[in-house]
Design a protein around this motif. Structure first.
Motif, PDB file in Angstrom:
ATOM      1  N   THR A   1     -11.599   7.255  -0.117  1.00  0.00           N
ATOM      2  CA  THR A   1     -11.647   6.605   1.192  1.00  0.00           C
ATOM      3  C   THR A   1     -12.835   7.155   1.965  1.00  0.00           C
TER       4      THR A   1
ATOM      5  N   LYS B   1      -6.625   1.206   1.155  1.00  0.00           N
ATOM      6  CA  LYS B   1      -5.757   1.614   0.047  1.00  0.00           C
ATOM      7  C   LYS B   1      -4.421   2.209   0.487  1.00  0.00           C
ATOM      8  N   TYR B   2      -4.351   2.750   1.703  1.00  0.00           N
ATOM      9  CA  TYR B   2      -3.159   3.478   2.137  1.00  0.00           C
ATOM     10  C   TYR B   2      -2.699   3.021   3.513  1.00  0.00           C
ATOM     11  N   LYS B   3      -1.416   3.263   3.763  1.00  0.00           N
ATOM     12  CA  LYS B   3      -0.872   3.094   5.114  1.00  0.00           C
ATOM     13  C   LYS B   3       0.113   4.226   5.362  1.00  0.00           C
TER      14      LYS B   3
ATOM     15  N   LEU C   1      -6.651  11.453   1.679  1.00  0.00           N
ATOM     16  CA  LEU C   1      -7.053  10.064   1.472  1.00  0.00           C
ATOM     17  C   LEU C   1      -8.102   9.984   0.363  1.00  0.00           C
TER      18      LEU C   1
ATOM     19  N   ARG D   1       0.833  -1.212   0.000  1.00  0.00           N
ATOM     20  CA  ARG D   1       0.000   0.000   0.000  1.00  0.00           C
ATOM     21  C   ARG D   1       0.864   1.256   0.000  1.00  0.00           C
TER      22      ARG D   1
ATOM     23  N   GLN E   1       1.944   5.282   0.594  1.00  0.00           N
ATOM     24  CA  GLN E   1       1.817   6.259   1.670  1.00  0.00           C
ATOM     25  C   GLN E   1       1.058   7.465   1.132  1.00  0.00           C
ATOM     26  N   PRO E   2       0.023   7.924   1.819  1.00  0.00           N
ATOM     27  CA  PRO E   2      -0.721   9.089   1.322  1.00  0.00           C
ATOM     28  C   PRO E   2       0.065  10.385   1.525  1.00  0.00           C
TER      29      PRO E   2
END
Length: 195
Positions: A132, A152-154, A129, A88, A90-91
């Protein structure tokens, strides 16, 4: 030269003779001890090794268990969340420092606040995000680490200042698809500096 007595001139001459012979002796010793210097190795660098008695007294760090490799203080907070196999992304995020400023601070200068980061009371973390929902966000805040997970992100973010982990506030804006996390900073001298 009238103020100098005969004894002071003799003292200066004696000192000069002492220093000049000492310098010549040192040069001769360096030439003679080349073989002794060549036998020095890495073990002779630094202070001489301590005896076991000195080691018992001078150790500042005592391990609790002799099989421990490191202590908990040496491990960076949040390292348990690092997962290198997680694909995933990174945002995007930004960190903004905030401070409460009133008219007495701005116009009258009655408090000792200034525009520096040392006078900030809170930290605002804005995380974008896209695609989301608010229900998909899992957020965990520690003293020096913020962990955010979505499908979707971490984001594993080491915070620049320690914060009060239980006194923060998070708000999700669906129209901007952005999460804003406000964290109160925890500094040891805040009670003195911010009054």
């Amino acid at each position: 030269m009238e103020g100098l007595g005969v004894s002071s001139i003799q003292s200066l001459q004696a000192l000069s003779a002492l220093l000049s012979t000492q310098q010549e002796d040192e040069d001769d010793e360096d030439c003679k001890n080349v073989a002794a210097c060549a036998q020095l190795g890495p073990g002779q660098i630094g202070p001489p090794p301590k005896t076991s008695k000195d080691k018992e007294v001078s150790t500042a760090y005592m391990k609790k268990n002799s099989k421990d490799i490191w202590s908990e203080e040496e491990v960076a907070e949040g390292s348990q969340y690092d997962d290198l196999s997680d694909p995933r992304p990174q945002p995007e995020y930004e960190i903004i420092l905030k401070q409460s400023v009133g008219t007495e601070d701005l116009f009258l200068g009655l408090s000792r606040k200034d525009p520096s980061s040392m006078c900030c009371e809170a930290m605002l973390v804005k995380i974008k995000l896209p695609d989301t929902k608010a229900t998909d966000v899992a957020l965990d805040v520690r003293e020096k680490f913020l962990d955010l997970r979505t499908p979707k992100y971490k984001l594993g973010l080491h915070l620049p200042h320690s914060v009060h982990s239980q006194e923060g506030k998070a708000q999700f804006f669906s129209e901007r698809e952005e999460l804003e996390v406000t964290l109160l900073m925890n500094r040891p001298m805040d009670s003195i500096n911010l009054q």
